[in-house]
Design a protein around this motif. Structure first.
Motif, PDB file in Angstrom:
ATOM      1  N   HIS A  93      -2.918  18.609  63.327  1.00  0.00           N
ATOM      2  CA  HIS A  93      -2.871  19.888  64.055  1.00  0.00           C
ATOM      3  C   HIS A  93      -2.168  20.987  63.274  1.00  0.00           C
ATOM      4  O   HIS A  93      -2.437  22.174  63.492  1.00  0.00           O
ATOM      5  CB  HIS A  93      -2.190  19.693  65.411  1.00  0.00           C
ATOM      6  N   LEU A  94      -1.253  20.652  62.354  1.00  0.00           N
ATOM      7  CA  LEU A  94      -0.557  21.655  61.544  1.00  0.00           C
ATOM      8  C   LEU A  94      -1.175  21.688  60.157  1.00  0.00           C
ATOM      9  O   LEU A  94      -1.089  20.706  59.411  1.00  0.00           O
ATOM     10  CB  LEU A  94       0.939  21.322  61.431  1.00  0.00           C
ATOM     11  N   SER A  95      -1.784  22.805  59.806  1.00  0.00           N
ATOM     12  CA  SER A  95      -2.445  22.893  58.513  1.00  0.00           C
ATOM     13  C   SER A  95      -1.439  22.804  57.370  1.00  0.00           C
ATOM     14  O   SER A  95      -0.239  23.068  57.541  1.00  0.00           O
ATOM     15  CB  SER A  95      -3.223  24.201  58.402  1.00  0.00           C
ATOM     16  N   ALA A  96      -1.928  22.477  56.190  1.00  0.00           N
ATOM     17  CA  ALA A  96      -1.076  22.423  55.000  1.00  0.00           C
ATOM     18  C   ALA A  96      -0.504  23.801  54.693  1.00  0.00           C
ATOM     19  O   ALA A  96       0.642  23.923  54.242  1.00  0.00           O
ATOM     20  CB  ALA A  96      -1.892  21.909  53.807  1.00  0.00           C
ATOM     21  N   VAL A  97      -1.289  24.859  54.953  1.00  0.00           N
ATOM     22  CA  VAL A  97      -0.821  26.226  54.713  1.00  0.00           C
ATOM     23  C   VAL A  97       0.303  26.587  55.678  1.00  0.00           C
ATOM     24  O   VAL A  97       1.304  27.197  55.287  1.00  0.00           O
ATOM     25  CB  VAL A  97      -1.988  27.216  54.824  1.00  0.00           C
ATOM     26  N   THR A  98       0.157  26.212  56.939  1.00  0.00           N
ATOM     27  CA  THR A  98       1.215  26.465  57.921  1.00  0.00           C
ATOM     28  C   THR A  98       2.499  25.744  57.525  1.00  0.00           C
ATOM     29  O   THR A  98       3.589  26.329  57.556  1.00  0.00           O
ATOM     30  CB  THR A  98       0.770  26.008  59.318  1.00  0.00           C
ATOM     31  N   GLN A  99       2.383  24.487  57.158  1.00  0.00           N
ATOM     32  CA  GLN A  99       3.574  23.727  56.775  1.00  0.00           C
ATOM     33  C   GLN A  99       4.240  24.328  55.543  1.00  0.00           C
ATOM     34  O   GLN A  99       5.466  24.449  55.477  1.00  0.00           O
ATOM     35  CB  GLN A  99       3.200  22.262  56.530  1.00  0.00           C
ATOM     36  N   ALA A 100       3.446  24.728  54.559  1.00  0.00           N
ATOM     37  CA  ALA A 100       3.996  25.313  53.341  1.00  0.00           C
ATOM     38  C   ALA A 100       4.719  26.622  53.640  1.00  0.00           C
ATOM     39  O   ALA A 100       5.811  26.888  53.115  1.00  0.00           O
ATOM     40  CB  ALA A 100       2.882  25.546  52.327  1.00  0.00           C
ATOM     41  N   THR A 101       4.112  27.455  54.485  1.00  0.00           N
ATOM     42  CA  THR A 101       4.722  28.749  54.826  1.00  0.00           C
ATOM     43  C   THR A 101       6.019  28.556  55.595  1.00  0.00           C
ATOM     44  O   THR A 101       7.021  29.237  55.334  1.00  0.00           O
ATOM     45  CB  THR A 101       3.733  29.597  55.649  1.00  0.00           C
ATOM     46  N   ALA A 102       6.028  27.624  56.534  1.00  0.00           N
ATOM     47  CA  ALA A 102       7.244  27.367  57.316  1.00  0.00           C
ATOM     48  C   ALA A 102       8.367  26.839  56.430  1.00  0.00           C
ATOM     49  O   ALA A 102       9.536  27.220  56.594  1.00  0.00           O
ATOM     50  CB  ALA A 102       6.943  26.382  58.441  1.00  0.00           C
ATOM     51  N   LEU A 103       8.036  25.978  55.498  1.00  0.00           N
ATOM     52  CA  LEU A 103       9.048  25.449  54.583  1.00  0.00           C
ATOM     53  C   LEU A 103       9.644  26.564  53.724  1.00  0.00           C
ATOM     54  O   LEU A 103      10.856  26.602  53.479  1.00  0.00           O
ATOM     55  CB  LEU A 103       8.436  24.369  53.695  1.00  0.00           C
ATOM     56  N   ALA A 104       8.813  27.502  53.295  1.00  0.00           N
ATOM     57  CA  ALA A 104       9.322  28.643  52.530  1.00  0.00           C
ATOM     58  C   ALA A 104      10.267  29.483  53.379  1.00  0.00           C
ATOM     59  O   ALA A 104      11.340  29.906  52.915  1.00  0.00           O
ATOM     60  CB  ALA A 104       8.159  29.487  52.019  1.00  0.00           C
ATOM     61  N   ALA A 105       9.891  29.734  54.628  1.00  0.00           N
ATOM     62  CA  ALA A 105      10.741  30.540  55.516  1.00  0.00           C
ATOM     63  C   ALA A 105      12.091  29.873  55.744  1.00  0.00           C
ATOM     64  O   ALA A 105      13.129  30.551  55.787  1.00  0.00           O
ATOM     65  CB  ALA A 105      10.029  30.774  56.841  1.00  0.00           C
ATOM     66  N   LEU A 106      12.098  28.565  55.878  1.00  0.00           N
ATOM     67  CA  LEU A 106      13.348  27.854  56.094  1.00  0.00           C
ATOM     68  C   LEU A 106      14.272  27.961  54.888  1.00  0.00           C
ATOM     69  O   LEU A 106      15.497  27.934  55.036  1.00  0.00           O
ATOM     70  CB  LEU A 106      13.061  26.389  56.432  1.00  0.00           C
ATOM     71  N   GLU A 107      13.712  28.103  53.693  1.00  0.00           N
ATOM     72  CA  GLU A 107      14.539  28.317  52.505  1.00  0.00           C
ATOM     73  C   GLU A 107      15.325  29.625  52.601  1.00  0.00           C
ATOM     74  O   GLU A 107      16.390  29.759  51.998  1.00  0.00           O
ATOM     75  CB  GLU A 107      13.665  28.352  51.257  1.00  0.00           C
ATOM     76  N   PHE A 108      14.799  30.587  53.352  1.00  0.00           N
ATOM     77  CA  PHE A 108      15.412  31.905  53.470  1.00  0.00           C
ATOM     78  C   PHE A 108      16.073  32.099  54.836  1.00  0.00           C
ATOM     79  O   PHE A 108      16.253  33.232  55.283  1.00  0.00           O
ATOM     80  CB  PHE A 108      14.359  32.988  53.237  1.00  0.00           C
ATOM     81  N   ALA A 109      16.443  31.004  55.471  1.00  0.00           N
ATOM     82  CA  ALA A 109      17.006  31.090  56.816  1.00  0.00           C
ATOM     83  C   ALA A 109      18.233  32.001  56.878  1.00  0.00           C
ATOM     84  O   ALA A 109      18.377  32.807  57.803  1.00  0.00           O
ATOM     85  CB  ALA A 109      17.356  29.699  57.343  1.00  0.00           C
ATOM     86  N   ASP A 110      19.133  31.900  55.926  1.00  0.00           N
ATOM     87  CA  ASP A 110      20.350  32.705  55.958  1.00  0.00           C
ATOM     88  C   ASP A 110      20.027  34.199  55.871  1.00  0.00           C
ATOM     89  O   ASP A 110      20.630  35.024  56.582  1.00  0.00           O
ATOM     90  CB  ASP A 110      21.293  32.311  54.821  1.00  0.00           C
ATOM     91  N   THR A 111      19.081  34.555  55.014  1.00  0.00           N
ATOM     92  CA  THR A 111      18.668  35.961  54.907  1.00  0.00           C
ATOM     93  C   THR A 111      18.082  36.458  56.220  1.00  0.00           C
ATOM     94  O   THR A 111      18.426  37.542  56.711  1.00  0.00           O
ATOM     95  CB  THR A 111      17.622  36.124  53.785  1.00  0.00           C
ATOM     96  N   LEU A 112      17.209  35.662  56.809  1.00  0.00           N
ATOM     97  CA  LEU A 112      16.549  36.057  58.047  1.00  0.00           C
ATOM     98  C   LEU A 112      17.533  36.129  59.207  1.00  0.00           C
ATOM     99  O   LEU A 112      17.429  37.008  60.071  1.00  0.00           O
ATOM    100  CB  LEU A 112      15.414  35.085  58.359  1.00  0.00           C
ATOM    101  N   LEU A 113      18.510  35.234  59.237  1.00  0.00           N
ATOM    102  CA  LEU A 113      19.527  35.282  60.290  1.00  0.00           C
ATOM    103  C   LEU A 113      20.432  36.501  60.127  1.00  0.00           C
ATOM    104  O   LEU A 113      21.036  36.960  61.096  1.00  0.00           O
ATOM    105  CB  LEU A 113      20.346  33.997  60.295  1.00  0.00           C
TER     106      LEU A 113
END
Length: 387
Positions: free
Chosen positions: A262-282
């Motif tokens: 149900h979760l595409s490879a593109v979705t998983q890749a994008t979410a993993l990238a966003a999590l790398e920048f969690a501190d910036t986004l917070l």
């Protein structure tokens, strides 16, 4: 022309409207609780790198269990809440709406009941009906908080299989105290003979709250689930990534109903990238919290009744004609949400310039409303004198 109700759809869907808010082209759009800050360029580049890597193997199905993503989500929750989690207690799906849908597919359905406290997130009721689950609407106090005594009585009466507690609540912004959640959880279990009711804490806006997360409450409570999203705090509404934290058995249960891959490879890749920048986004979240509190203070200074908010939006009023105020704001290039609560509107927190534009428009609208009231009073007095 064929109408929906001419089709053989299920009875509980007849006469209902799909979820959605007006999407109009205006200078300031503050009606859908989006994070107003665009994705930072370093993250855009990192997303491109990860998606490029994922694209090289798009001929293969993605990781069906999304183990790496769930591991990183568990790490994020552990770091930001102080409550330790492993990946086996986290599940991810296409937005928190799919999380809710999977939970209702697994624990709701025909012959079962879901209960929430209105006004609250309307998708809880909509997805309940979509899964054949009977929906019961419990009340709130006039200040939009949950009346525990009334709530417990409602739970005892209807014995829900699934209970939704939205904290911070959408559309009011109100948070629910931990002791209230625990009391509701216990009442739900007792109503079903001591165990068996699934209680879902919807924490879509948790990162914006003045209060700590309710995540630690899941410990030792196998049917207590916490739902989150990356749409708000991570500024990733276009990603459509939601997740839950719960007992590992709940994660196993939703996998019985999830669609394959149900979760595409593109979705998983994008979410993993966003999590790398969690501190910036917070960091952007902290700016939005400050702006939200400023909007609350400014609206109250204008004489508006404003509900205390722990989210990235503010409910305000009270107006004789909320729809007319909505239109006056729109005429000034500002789109807010008229969601059907008498006399009240909801405004999402934008950037400082967007909030300034909204507040300036509100000052004009409030002044115009006051002038209209004076004109009506003068006309009435003159009419009385001419009798």
């Amino acid at each position: 022309m064929t109408r929906i109700d001419d089709l053989p759809i299920r009875d509980e869907l007849r006469g209902k409207s799909p979820y959605g808010a007006p999407q109009l082209t205006v200078p300031v759009r503050l009606n859908t609780n989006e994070n107003p800050y665009p994705v930072p360029e370093p993250l855009v580049r990192r997303i491109a790198e990860r998606v490029t890597d994922a694209a090289r193997s798009l001929n293969r199905y993605p990781d069906r269990e999304a183990v790496r993503l769930r591991t990183e989500l568990a790490g994020y929750l552990t770091r930001t809440t102080g409550f330790p989690l492993d990946h086996d207690r986290v599940w991810a799906a296409n937005g928190s709406n799919e999380i809710i849908q999977q939970l209702l597919q697994a624990f709701g359905g025909p012959g079962r009941t879901a209960l929430g406290f209105d006004p609250t997130y309307s998708m809880h009721a909509l997805i309940s009906r979509g899964t054949g689950t009977r929906w019961v609407s419990g009340p709130r106090r006039p200040d939009f908080t949950v009346d525990l005594d009334v709530a417990v009585a409602t739970i005892r009466e209807h014995r829900p299989d699934v209970l939704f507690v939205c904290s911070p609540n959408n559309p009011t912004g109100t948070a629910v105290a931990p002791e209230t959640v625990l009391a509701l959880y216990e009442a739900a279990q007792e109503a079903r003979g001591g165990a068996g009711a699934l209680v879902v804490i919807d924490e879509a806006y948790a990162e914006f709250s003045h209060r700590p997360s309710l995540l630690p409450l899941v410990e030792g409570r196998p049917t207590l689930v916490l739902s989150r999203t990356m749409s708000k705090a991570f500024g990733a509404a276009g990603l459509r990534l939601g997740y839950l934290a719960a007992d590992a058995a709940v994660v196993d249960a939703v996998q019985l109903v999830r669609l394959p891959y149900h979760l595409s490879a593109v979705t998983q890749a994008t979410a993993l990238a966003a999590l790398e920048f969690a501190d910036t986004l917070l960091g952007y979240v902290e700016e939005l919290k400050s702006e939200r509190d400023r909007v609350v203070a400014e609206l109250r200074a204008l004489g508006c009744d404003v509900t205390d908010s722990d989210a990235n939006f503010v409910q305000f009023g009270v107006f004789d004609d909320a729809a007319a105020v909505w239109q006056r704001l729109l005429d000034r290039g500002v789109l807010v949400r008229d969601y059907g609560i008498a006399g009240r509107l909801r405004v999402s927190t934008g950037t400082r310039p967007e909030n300034d534009a909204f507040l300036e428009a509100m000052r004009t609208v409030v002044k115009d409303l006051e002038n209209d009231r004076h004109d009506r009073t003068d006309r009435n007095e003159k009419a009385e004198d001419n009798r």
